[in-house]
Design a protein around this motif. Structure first.
Motif, PDB file in Angstrom:
ATOM      1  N   ARG A   1      52.100  16.486  60.126  1.00 32.56           N
ATOM      2  CA  ARG A   1      52.623  15.541  61.107  1.00 32.56           C
ATOM      3  C   ARG A   1      52.237  15.988  62.505  1.00 32.56           C
ATOM      4  O   ARG A   1      52.197  17.181  62.824  1.00 32.56           O
ATOM      5  N   TYR A   2      51.929  15.000  63.312  1.00 34.23           N
ATOM      6  CA  TYR A   2      51.653  15.263  64.718  1.00 34.23           C
ATOM      7  C   TYR A   2      52.018  14.000  65.486  1.00 34.23           C
ATOM      8  O   TYR A   2      51.390  12.943  65.291  1.00 34.23           O
ATOM      9  N   GLY A   3      53.032  14.105  66.329  1.00 33.83           N
ATOM     10  CA  GLY A   3      53.441  12.957  67.123  1.00 33.83           C
ATOM     11  C   GLY A   3      53.758  11.759  66.254  1.00 33.83           C
ATOM     12  O   GLY A   3      54.612  11.829  65.359  1.00 33.83           O
ATOM     13  N   PRO A   4      53.031  10.652  66.443  1.00 33.29           N
ATOM     14  CA  PRO A   4      53.374   9.408  65.749  1.00 33.29           C
ATOM     15  C   PRO A   4      52.736   9.255  64.376  1.00 33.29           C
ATOM     16  O   PRO A   4      52.844   8.195  63.770  1.00 33.29           O
ATOM     17  N   PHE A   5      52.056  10.296  63.887  1.00 32.96           N
ATOM     18  CA  PHE A   5      51.353  10.202  62.606  1.00 32.96           C
ATOM     19  C   PHE A   5      51.939  11.197  61.606  1.00 32.96           C
ATOM     20  O   PHE A   5      52.180  12.364  61.961  1.00 32.96           O
ATOM     21  N   VAL A   6      52.125  10.758  60.364  1.00 38.42           N
ATOM     22  CA  VAL A   6      52.620  11.630  59.298  1.00 38.42           C
ATOM     23  C   VAL A   6      51.744  11.407  58.069  1.00 38.42           C
ATOM     24  O   VAL A   6      51.782  10.341  57.451  1.00 38.42           O
ATOM     25  N   MET A   7      50.943  12.423  57.742  1.00 39.43           N
ATOM     26  CA  MET A   7      50.026  12.317  56.620  1.00 39.43           C
ATOM     27  C   MET A   7      50.216  13.532  55.707  1.00 39.43           C
ATOM     28  O   MET A   7      51.244  14.210  55.786  1.00 39.43           O
ATOM     29  N   ASN A   8      49.231  13.808  54.857  1.00 39.06           N
ATOM     30  CA  ASN A   8      49.326  14.940  53.935  1.00 39.06           C
ATOM     31  C   ASN A   8      48.460  16.117  54.338  1.00 39.06           C
ATOM     32  O   ASN A   8      48.708  17.244  53.899  1.00 39.06           O
ATOM     33  N   THR A   9      47.414  15.878  55.147  1.00 37.50           N
ATOM     34  CA  THR A   9      46.503  16.955  55.536  1.00 37.50           C
ATOM     35  C   THR A   9      46.179  16.855  57.031  1.00 37.50           C
ATOM     36  O   THR A   9      46.304  15.782  57.640  1.00 37.50           O
ATOM     37  N   ARG A  10      45.727  17.962  57.588  1.00 37.24           N
ATOM     38  CA  ARG A  10      45.323  17.984  58.990  1.00 37.24           C
ATOM     39  C   ARG A  10      44.141  17.045  59.231  1.00 37.24           C
ATOM     40  O   ARG A  10      44.070  16.361  60.260  1.00 37.24           O
ATOM     41  N   GLN A  11      43.232  16.987  58.283  1.00 33.24           N
ATOM     42  CA  GLN A  11      42.073  16.111  58.434  1.00 33.24           C
ATOM     43  C   GLN A  11      42.502  14.657  58.531  1.00 33.24           C
ATOM     44  O   GLN A  11      41.937  13.872  59.298  1.00 33.24           O
ATOM     45  N   GLU A  12      43.527  14.271  57.771  1.00 32.16           N
ATOM     46  CA  GLU A  12      44.028  12.899  57.842  1.00 32.16           C
ATOM     47  C   GLU A  12      44.685  12.598  59.189  1.00 32.16           C
ATOM     48  O   GLU A  12      44.618  11.472  59.683  1.00 32.16           O
TER      49      GLU A  12
END
Length: 329
Positions: free
Chosen positions: A287-298
Motif C-alpha cells: 500500500r502507498y497512499g491511495p493505492f492498495v495492491m499485492n506487490t510493490r511493482q503493482e
C-alpha cells in the motif's frame, strides 16, 4: 444523532443466545485511535492501521470524522484524488458530504446514508462538504472504512452504490434495549443492503444505558468494535471501551457480547458502536497512499496508470479553469 432510528419494540429481534451453550468471543486487545489530518486539513481519529494489520484483515483503514461543530467557512473535504485495489465505504451520521467520481457516480451522503465506492481497477473521486455546510457551518460526524479486495478482484470495474438511510436493515436486540442498523452483510439471517466483493458484516448499534447487546457471529470472520460515542464494556470479561477506542475480539467463538455503561457522558445518552468483521483475505498487502495492491511493482504501475490518465478523468463539468487543457477549451 439523526442516523435512522426506530421504535425497537416494532422491529425484528436478534435471537436469545443461551449463556452456557454459547461460545462467546473474548477480547484480544484494545487500542485508542490516533489523530491525523486528511484532505484539505480536516482531523480524523484512526484506530487502524495501528493494530497489526492482520488483526483487521480484510479491513485496511477506519477514519472517524468528528463529531465536530464547524463554523462558517471551516468545513473541509478531500478534493479529486485516485484510488485502486480496494473499496471505500463512507457512512454519514450527522451533516453531509458530497461525492462525485470519474464514472458518473455521486450524490449527497447525509444523516445515516452510506456511499460505497469500489475503486477496483481505478477511479478518481471528490469528497467535499456541500456549499451550504461550508457557508453556514454545522455539525459533521461520519466514518470512512476501507475494505480490501482479494488479488483476483483488484482490477474489477469501478462501481458506486448509494445506500439511503432508510435502506439499512433495522433490528432490535433480544430485549429491545439496542437498535442495530445492518449496513452490509448478514446478521442472524438478516441482510444489509450493501453489495460486497469481500464477505463482511458492518453494523451501527445504539445501545441504551445499562442494556446488553448479544449477537451470533460467523466463526470464520474476525470481529472488531469501535466506539463512536459513550462508554461500555465488551466481551464476557467486561473490557471497558469508550469513545475513540477499538476492541479486537479473538478468533475462537460464535457470538459477541457488548454492554452499555449504566451512566453515559452528557454528550451521549446512548452508547454508539460500530461492529464489523469479515473473512480474512490472507494475501500480501502493498500500500502507498491511495493505492492498495499485492506487490510493490503493482503500486508503481498504479502510479504510472494514474499519471497517464488511465484511472479516469475529472468530468469537465467539475474541472476548475486550471484543470482545463487547450483541447478541452
Amino acid at each position: 444523532m439523526p442516523a435512522v432510528t426506530a421504535d425497537t419494540l416494532t422491529l425484528p429481534r436478534l435471537p436469545v443466545l443461551p449463556e452456557s451453550a454459547t461460545t462467546w468471543r473474548g477480547v484480544r486487545t484494545t487500542v485508542r485511535a490516533e489523530s491525523f489530518l486528511e484532505g484539505e486539513g480536516f482531523q480524523v481519529r484512526r484506530p487502524f492501521p495501528g493494530v497489526d494489520l492482520a488483526m483487521a484483515d480484510p479491513f485496511l483503514l477506519l477514519d472517524h470524522m468528528g463529531a465536530v461543530e464547524y463554523g462558517p467557512g471551516e468545513a473541509k473535504g478531500a478534493p479529486w484524488h485516485p484510488h485502486r485495489g480496494f473499496e471505500t465505504v463512507t457512512y454519514m451520521i450527522d451533516g453531509a458530504m458530497a461525492h462525485t467520481d470519474s464514472i458518473g457516480g455521486g450524490g449527497l451522503i447525509t444523516d445515516g446514508s452510506t456511499q460505497w465506492m469500489t475503486a477496483g481497477s481505478g477511479i478518481l473521486h471528490n469528497e467535499v462538504p456541500p456549499p451550504e455546510l461550508v457557508a453556514t457551518g454545522g455539525l459533521f460526524h461520519g466514518v470512512q472504512l476501507w475494505v480490501n479486495l482479494p488479488k483476483a478482484m483488484k482490477m474489477v470495474p469501478p462501481r458506486y452504490q448509494d445506500i439511503a438511510a432508510g435502506d439499512a436493515k433495522l433490528l432490535a436486540s433480544d430485549d429491545g434495549g439496542a437498535l442495530v442498523r445492518v449496513i452490509a452483510g448478514d446478521l442472524a439471517g438478516f441482510q444489509g443492503p450493501g453489495s460486497t466483493y469481500t464477505p463482511i458484516t458492518y453494523l451501527h448499534a445504539t445501545v441504551a444505558a445499562g442494556a446488553r447487546l448479544t449477537m451470533p457471529w460467523a466463526r470464520d470472520f474476525n470481529a472488531l468494535a469501535y466506539v463512536l460515542s459513550g462508554r461500555g464494556t465488551v466481551g464476557r470479561e467486561g473490557r471497558p471501551l469508550r469513545e475513540g477506542e477499538l476492541a479486537v475480539f479473538g478468533q475462537a467463538g460464535d457470538a459477541l457480547t457488548l454492554r452499555a455503561a449504566d451512566t453515559q457522558p452528557g454528550n451521549s445518552p446512548t452508547w454508539e458502536v460500530l461492529v464489523l468483521g469479515g473473512l480474512p483475505i490472507n494475501e500480501p498487502v502493498a500500500r502507498y497512499g491511495p493505492f492498495v495492491m499485492n506487490t510493490r511493482q503493482e503500486i508503481l504501475q498504479a502510479f504510472d496508470d494514474y499519471q497517464a490518465g488511465r484511472l479516469g478523468q475529472i468530468p469537465v463539468a467539475h474541472r476548475s479553469s486550471a484543470d482545463l487543457t487547450e483541447e478541452d477549451a
